[in-house]
Design a protein around this motif. Structure first.
Motif, PDB file in Angstrom:
ATOM      1  N   LYS A  74       0.836  -1.201   0.000  1.00 11.55           N
ATOM      2  CA  LYS A  74       0.000   0.000   0.000  1.00 11.55           C
ATOM      3  C   LYS A  74       0.876   1.259   0.000  1.00 11.55           C
ATOM      4  O   LYS A  74       0.655   2.182  -0.777  1.00 11.55           O
ATOM      5  N   ALA A  77       2.996   1.379  -3.301  1.00 12.20           N
ATOM      6  CA  ALA A  77       2.197   1.844  -4.443  1.00 12.20           C
ATOM      7  C   ALA A  77       2.022   3.357  -4.388  1.00 12.20           C
ATOM      8  O   ALA A  77       2.075   4.035  -5.418  1.00 12.20           O
ATOM      9  N   GLU A  84      -1.652  -1.439  -6.444  1.00 17.64           N
ATOM     10  CA  GLU A  84      -1.235  -2.304  -5.337  1.00 17.64           C
ATOM     11  C   GLU A  84      -0.868  -3.698  -5.831  1.00 17.64           C
ATOM     12  O   GLU A  84       0.070  -4.313  -5.334  1.00 17.64           O
TER      13      GLU A  84
END
Length: 169
Positions: A74, A77, A84
């Motif tokens: 998370k 990204a 993700e």
């Protein structure tokens, strides 16, 4: 994409036993180049580790690695601008390529020649010069301490063994 076997082999190089600590995971992710300069860092990994581990436990097993990678992905990204799913695949690929822990902060050999200069006994002066013989070999304890033989009545008595000669006459 990295296979599960490659990821497991890499995991086993960083973890002693069957369970991994937060420190083990930090070293693995750092050596794998997963951390970015922004959000995805060791603090983020520690938070993800706390979310993944079982309550009351301080370690995780290999079965929990996917959940840990998903949590870290998370932040990864967010930093890289990827999805993700792509981040998860990239992190797994990076981690599976790590061949083993690297030595950080290990002592290296001096390249400046200072060791040669410091071990050249011909350049020693003063009391340090007395610690070595002519060939440069150390004298041991005789070179470090002034050894005194306490023979005779007085420590500095020079006429040792002459007293009996004087009395007998």
């Amino acid at each position: 994409m990295a296979s599960g076997g490659d990821l497991r082999a890499s995991y086993d190089k960083f973890v002693k036993g069957d369970q991994a600590t937060s420190k083990d995971m930090t070293k693995w992710f750092k050596d794998g180049g997963v951390f970015t300069k922004k959000t995805c860092n060791s603090n983020n990994l520690d938070i993800a580790f706390s979310k993944v581990k079982e309550k009351g436990k301080m370690k995780i097993t290999f079965k929990q690695i996917d959940a840990l990678i998903n949590e870290v992905a998370k932040a990864y990204a967010k930093d890289t601008g990827k999805s993700e799913a792509d981040s998860v695949a990239e992190i797994k690929q990076k981690l599976s390529k790590v061949s083993g822990p690297t030595a950080t902060g290990a002592t290296k050999v001096s390249k400046t020649g200072g060791v040669d200069r410091m071990t050249d006994t011909s350049k020693y002066t003063g009391s340090h010069k007395e610690r070595f013989d002519e060939s440069g070999k150390g004298k041991g304890i005789e070179g470090r301490e002034e050894r005194v033989e306490n023979k005779g009545y007085v420590g500095a008595y020079k006429g040792e063994g002459t007293f009996d000669e004087k009395v007998d006459k």
